[in-house]
Design a protein around this motif. Structure first.
Motif, PDB file in Angstrom:
ATOM      1  N   PRO A 467       0.940  -1.365  -0.083  1.00  0.00           N
ATOM      2  CA  PRO A 467      -0.138   0.005  -0.088  1.00  0.00           C
ATOM      3  C   PRO A 467       1.024   1.248   0.012  1.00  0.00           C
ATOM      4  CG  PRO A 467       0.140  -1.004   2.330  1.00  0.00           C
ATOM      5  CD  PRO A 467       0.749  -1.806   1.308  1.00  0.00           C
ATOM      6  N   GLU A 468       0.182   2.466  -0.602  1.00  0.00           N
ATOM      7  CA  GLU A 468       0.755   3.463  -0.429  1.00  0.00           C
ATOM      8  C   GLU A 468       0.506   4.195   0.704  1.00  0.00           C
ATOM      9  OE1 GLU A 468       0.217   6.238  -3.828  1.00  0.00           O
ATOM     10  OE2 GLU A 468       1.211   4.652  -5.060  1.00  0.00           O
ATOM     11  N   ILE A 469       1.387   4.933   1.733  1.00  0.00           N
ATOM     12  CA  ILE A 469       0.921   5.359   3.049  1.00  0.00           C
ATOM     13  C   ILE A 469       1.014   6.802   2.729  1.00  0.00           C
ATOM     14  CG2 ILE A 469       1.560   5.389   5.388  1.00  0.00           C
ATOM     15  CD1 ILE A 469       2.781   2.663   5.013  1.00  0.00           C
ATOM     16  N   ASN A 470      -0.142   7.523   3.138  1.00  0.00           N
ATOM     17  CA  ASN A 470      -0.257   9.097   3.266  1.00  0.00           C
ATOM     18  C   ASN A 470      -0.075   9.317   4.807  1.00  0.00           C
ATOM     19  OD1 ASN A 470      -1.480  11.765   3.680  1.00  0.00           O
ATOM     20  ND2 ASN A 470      -1.541  11.527   1.197  1.00  0.00           N
ATOM     21  N   ALA A 471       0.845   9.894   5.267  1.00  0.00           N
ATOM     22  CA  ALA A 471       1.157  10.200   6.714  1.00  0.00           C
ATOM     23  C   ALA A 471       0.025  10.997   7.332  1.00  0.00           C
ATOM     24  CB  ALA A 471       2.503  10.918   6.766  1.00  0.00           C
ATOM     25  N   ASP A 472      -0.470  11.795   6.585  1.00  0.00           N
ATOM     26  CA  ASP A 472      -1.457  12.952   7.134  1.00  0.00           C
ATOM     27  C   ASP A 472      -2.727  12.302   7.255  1.00  0.00           C
ATOM     28  OD1 ASP A 472       0.444  14.970   7.507  1.00  0.00           O
ATOM     29  OD2 ASP A 472       0.036  15.750   5.474  1.00  0.00           O
ATOM     30  N   PHE A 479       6.524  10.254   9.984  1.00  0.00           N
ATOM     31  CA  PHE A 479       6.355   9.223   9.240  1.00  0.00           C
ATOM     32  C   PHE A 479       7.626   8.884   8.427  1.00  0.00           C
ATOM     33  CE2 PHE A 479       5.175   5.733   6.362  1.00  0.00           C
ATOM     34  CZ  PHE A 479       4.783   4.576   7.278  1.00  0.00           C
ATOM     35  N   LYS A 480       8.531   7.848   8.449  1.00  0.00           N
ATOM     36  CA  LYS A 480       9.535   7.492   7.921  1.00  0.00           C
ATOM     37  C   LYS A 480       9.761   5.785   7.738  1.00  0.00           C
ATOM     38  CE  LYS A 480      13.197   8.076   5.074  1.00  0.00           C
ATOM     39  NZ  LYS A 480      12.972   8.537   3.488  1.00  0.00           N
ATOM     40  N   TYR A 481       9.942   5.127   6.604  1.00  0.00           N
ATOM     41  CA  TYR A 481      10.215   3.954   6.180  1.00  0.00           C
ATOM     42  C   TYR A 481      11.000   3.539   5.184  1.00  0.00           C
ATOM     43  CZ  TYR A 481       7.091   3.026   2.187  1.00  0.00           C
ATOM     44  OH  TYR A 481       6.532   3.239   1.077  1.00  0.00           O
ATOM     45  N   VAL A 482      11.750   2.462   5.314  1.00  0.00           N
ATOM     46  CA  VAL A 482      12.502   1.820   4.389  1.00  0.00           C
ATOM     47  C   VAL A 482      12.327   0.344   4.180  1.00  0.00           C
ATOM     48  CG1 VAL A 482      15.186   1.347   3.688  1.00  0.00           C
ATOM     49  CG2 VAL A 482      14.500   3.498   4.803  1.00  0.00           C
ATOM     50  N   TRP A 483      11.989   0.001   2.859  1.00  0.00           N
ATOM     51  CA  TRP A 483      11.811  -1.419   2.386  1.00  0.00           C
ATOM     52  C   TRP A 483      12.574  -1.821   1.332  1.00  0.00           C
ATOM     53  CZ3 TRP A 483       9.610  -3.459  -2.087  1.00  0.00           C
ATOM     54  CH2 TRP A 483       9.323  -4.755  -2.180  1.00  0.00           C
ATOM     55  N   GLU A 484      13.641  -2.437   1.566  1.00  0.00           N
ATOM     56  CA  GLU A 484      14.790  -3.232   0.609  1.00  0.00           C
ATOM     57  C   GLU A 484      14.880  -4.642   0.836  1.00  0.00           C
ATOM     58  OE1 GLU A 484      18.427  -1.254   1.619  1.00  0.00           O
ATOM     59  OE2 GLU A 484      17.826   0.748   1.089  1.00  0.00           O
ATOM     60  N   PRO A 485      14.154  -5.377  -0.488  1.00  0.00           N
ATOM     61  CA  PRO A 485      14.334  -6.641  -0.391  1.00  0.00           C
ATOM     62  C   PRO A 485      15.757  -6.946  -0.689  1.00  0.00           C
ATOM     63  CG  PRO A 485      13.352  -5.783  -2.423  1.00  0.00           C
ATOM     64  CD  PRO A 485      13.358  -4.606  -1.434  1.00  0.00           C
ATOM     65  N   ARG A 486      16.325  -8.062  -0.064  1.00  0.00           N
ATOM     66  CA  ARG A 486      17.684  -8.717  -0.468  1.00  0.00           C
ATOM     67  C   ARG A 486      17.859  -8.929  -1.978  1.00  0.00           C
ATOM     68  NH1 ARG A 486      19.956 -14.558   1.046  1.00  0.00           N
ATOM     69  NH2 ARG A 486      18.837 -15.008  -0.986  1.00  0.00           N
ATOM     70  N   TRP A 495       1.616  -3.612   5.646  1.00  0.00           N
ATOM     71  CA  TRP A 495       0.292  -3.382   5.248  1.00  0.00           C
ATOM     72  C   TRP A 495      -0.589  -2.234   6.071  1.00  0.00           C
ATOM     73  CZ3 TRP A 495      -4.647  -3.585   7.731  1.00  0.00           C
ATOM     74  CH2 TRP A 495      -5.671  -3.786   7.189  1.00  0.00           C
ATOM     75  N   ILE A 496      -1.358  -1.269   5.876  1.00  0.00           N
ATOM     76  CA  ILE A 496      -1.835  -0.495   6.633  1.00  0.00           C
ATOM     77  C   ILE A 496      -3.421  -0.409   6.290  1.00  0.00           C
ATOM     78  CG2 ILE A 496      -1.466   1.527   5.071  1.00  0.00           C
ATOM     79  CD1 ILE A 496      -0.893   3.064   7.551  1.00  0.00           C
ATOM     80  N   GLY A 497      -4.311   0.001   7.112  1.00  0.00           N
ATOM     81  CA  GLY A 497      -5.544  -0.150   6.804  1.00  0.00           C
ATOM     82  C   GLY A 497      -6.299   0.772   8.022  1.00  0.00           C
ATOM     83  N   GLN A 498      -7.408   1.463   7.483  1.00  0.00           N
ATOM     84  CA  GLN A 498      -8.433   2.172   8.639  1.00  0.00           C
ATOM     85  C   GLN A 498      -9.752   1.784   8.501  1.00  0.00           C
ATOM     86  OE1 GLN A 498      -7.088   6.140   6.630  1.00  0.00           O
ATOM     87  NE2 GLN A 498      -6.650   6.771   8.787  1.00  0.00           N
TER      88      GLN A 498
END
Length: 697
Positions: A467-472, A479-486, A495-498
């Motif tokens: 998912p795309e995460i909109n901080a606001d 909000f800050k994240y890093v996702w790096e597959p090997r 995953w994020i949901g509301q």
């Protein structure tokens, strides 16, 4: 007048008695160096052992030669007269391999009796003797009568009737020097022989080859030099009294053929007789089997030592050939023949270009260098005296050791030649295969491009699922994240949901990397969408339980069975409306930074999936009020398990926490951690997918 005649007759009678008693020609000690006492100065008495009294020795008849060979076993006395014209009265008497000794001396100082001494039982070093080497006080310019007891029980059969009682006499200082240099010489010889034997043994364990035969030969020699007939510790440790067969001269009939057996096998292997000279190989094998038989026979003889031939010299007269069925000279001859053959083969092989055989030729040459050295030493010291032997023995020993060292060079060169031969053959095979490899490479390159395209497509699909995460809009202040597959695709996902007033963020680490991990992320993400539709997002423990249950049904886990499919994850549920944050984790922890402190919020030590379980599963829930001064961080084990640094250790949790403490905000904390991991990793391989989230609500 009658008294005068009586006195005259008495003096004549005493003179005749005295002349008879001292009719032996005295041996004059003219040199401090040890010199052999010729047999013409010796008288012999048989039939008496060491318990005889001095008075008996003076009163009985003596002969000018040894009459009965059996006396060597039963014991006999030797009498001789010496005159000392040296500057010292401390005279040394040296014997030839004597294992027991009893001595009387008579001179102007009176009669001096030396206690009965036995090798291995009585002390080796005492004030009056060093082993069978005795110190005798002989006044200057006087004659001294010496009574010396000899016994060779059991007889070694190497000595003749005229050789066992061979004695040397000189100053006591010469005897001490001789024993000192013998001790030093043996120590200097034994130490490198033993160390090279151990060295060759460990080289054999590492690289195999023929080093084992060199190791066995050197260890056998060092063992014999320590515990054999003239061994360094034979008398000091009482070896002779415990193992007389090994420690006596008779032990040579076992040690020598065993050494020849080992060296014969070494020559056969090193010269590759079996492969290059099949006909000669039969001769080598015949000699090797001969020595195996000799070793076994002589070993049995030593177990039954002493034998009748060493005790009954009437039935088995002395022959100076030693004990055993097969005599020493008889098993030296086959080795001499084999040695000549080996020298010829080594020379011919060297002429054909074999470097290993060249070292063997050098090895065979070294012992012959002792001949000119011995001749020179003989001329310098005027004969075979103890000076000669004290010099020539260590030289011969080191030439002998040098022979074994160059034997080692030969083995090493042979292994290098064999290695080079394999390399040349490998190069030839590589050249033959290169054309086939080139053709196959083109096919594989094409196939690889197709696979890479497919994986890139899978990566695009995986990125589309995340998912795309909109901080606001999701309620994050920071909000800050890093996702790096090997690999191109990975096994970590988020995953994020509301739902209603609650936001749920899930960070998960699925089984495996690459394509298998990517499939697990696809399945898990899809299942989370189903979970979100089934329940609210305020209870992280229920989400974990429902996700585990859906994994079981989707992946069809069997009762009592285990699989390799599962995941670890952490679930954060928060609501600004309720000013509340809840956390539950499956083998995943959450970290809260509050002011300058970082608190670890631990999840449960159980994963989702892998096996069928009873539901509902209870998970621990941690609950917090929302504080504007706090921030949170969650990451997969790809962050802490990355190996790097000089010591190749894992990055670890402490470094992550340190960066969180030092950072002024969430963004700088995440950026600093990722930058430090990349620097720490340096040239090391990435071990796992890397996922790191930081946020404040």
């Amino acid at each position: 007048m009658k008294i005068f005649k009586f006195t005259l007759y008495l003096l004549i009678f005493l003179f005749l008695i005295s002349s008879k008693s001292f009719s032996q020609e005295p041996y004059i000690i003219t040199s401090e160096s040890l010199e052999i006492i010729p047999n013409k100065h010796l008288s012999f008495l048989e039939g008496f052992d060491e318990t005889v009294s001095f008075e008996v020795l003076e009163s009985v008849e003596w002969s000018d030669r040894l009459l009965d060979a059996q006396s060597m076993v039963d014991g006999y006395w030797v009498r001789f007269v010496v005159k000392n014209i040296l500057k010292t009265d401390k005279i040394g008497l040296s014997h030839n391999f004597n294992y027991e000794k009893k001595i009387f001396i008579k001179n102007s100082l009176g009669v001096d009796e030396f206690s009965y001494w036995r090798a291995g039982i009585d002390k080796h070093f005492e004030e009056t003797h060093i082993g069978s080497e005795f110190r005798i006080n002989i006044p200057k310019n006087e004659k001294t009568i010496i009574y010396n007891f000899f016994r060779n029980y059991p007889v070694d059969r190497f000595n003749s009737m005229d050789n066992y009682h061979r004695m040397m006499i000189g100053s006591w200082e010469s005897v001490r020097n001789k024993e000192f240099f013998r001790l030093i010489g043996k120590t200097i010889f034994i130490a490198p022989v033993f160390l090279f034997g151990i060295y060759y043994f460990f080289v054999y364990l590492i690289s195999k080859g023929n080093y084992i035969w060199l190791s066995l030969a050197l260890l056998l020699i060092s063992f014999h030099e320590v515990f054999g007939v003239t061994g360094l510790l034979t008398n000091h440790l009482g070896i002779y009294s415990f193992f007389p067969s090994i420690a006596s001269v008779s032990g040579m009939i076992f040690f020598v053929p065993l050494l020849f057996l080992i060296l014969s096998q070494f020559f056969r292997k090193t010269l590759k007789i079996k492969e290059k000279f099949p006909k000669l190989n039969k001769i080598y094998l015949g000699i090797i089997w001969f020595y195996i038989i000799v070793v076994l026979i002589n070993f049995i003889l030593l177990l039954n030592w002493p034998n009748e031939e060493q005790i009954n010299l009437v039935k088995y007269p002395p022959d100076n050939l030693g004990p055993g069925v097969i005599k020493l000279h008889q098993f030296i001859i086959p080795f001499f023949i084999l040695l000549l053959i080996s020298i010829i083969v080594a020379f011919l092989s060297w002429r054909k270009g074999s470097s290993a055989s060249g070292y063997l030729c050098l090895s065979f040459l070294l012992p012959f260098l002792s001949i000119p050295v011995a001749a020179t030493t003989y001329l310098i010291f005027d004969g075979f005296n103890w000076h000669f032997w004290s010099i020539i023995q260590p030289i011969v020993g080191f030439l002998f050791l040098g022979m074994f060292v160059t034997f080692g060079f030969s083995v090493a060169q042979g292994m290098n030649d064999l290695k080079q031969e394999f390399i040349d053959r490998q190069i030839e095979l590589n050249n033959e295969l290169e054309s086939k490899v080139n053709a196959r490479t083109a096919d594989l390159t094409k196939a690889n491009l197709m696979i890479t395209d497919s994986i890139n497509s899978a990566s695009a699909i995986q990125n589309a699922i995340l998912p795309e995460i909109n901080a606001d809009s999701h309620g994050f202040k920071e909000f800050k994240y890093v996702w790096e597959p090997r690999d191109i695709v990975g096994g970590d996902f988020y995953w994020i949901g509301q739902k209603e007033s609650w936001t749920s963020l899930i960070v998960a680490d699925c089984t495996g990397h690459g394509i298998p991990g990517a499939f697990m992320t696809l399945i898990s993400s899809t299942l989370l969408d189903r979970v979100a539709n089934l329940s609210d997002l305020s209870q992280p423990d229920r989400i974990l339980d429902q996700l585990d249950e859906l994994l079981e049904s989707t992946l069809k886990y069997r009762e009592g069975g285990n699989t390799n499919f599962g995941l670890d994850c952490g679930i954060i549920c928060f609501s600004q409306k309720h000013n509340l944050l809840r956390y539950a984790g499956a083998k995943t922890n959450l970290y809260q930074k509050l002011d300058e402190e970082v608190v670890e919020i631990k999840g449960d030590k159980k994963s989702l999936g892998y096996e069928r379980k009873e539901h509902p599963i209870k998970f621990k829930v941690s609950e917090f009020g929302l504080d504007q001064n706090s921030s949170f961080f969650i990451f997969s084990d790809g962050v802490t398990d990355q190996v790097g640094g000089e010591k190749k250790l894992m990055y670890g949790k402490k470094r992550v926490i340190a960066h969180i403490k030092e950072a002024v905000d969430v963004r700088s904390a995440v950026n600093n951690i990722v930058a430090d991991i990349n620097q720490y990793q340096a040239g090391h391989k990435r071990r796992d997918d890397l996922t790191l989230f930081g946020f404040a609500v």
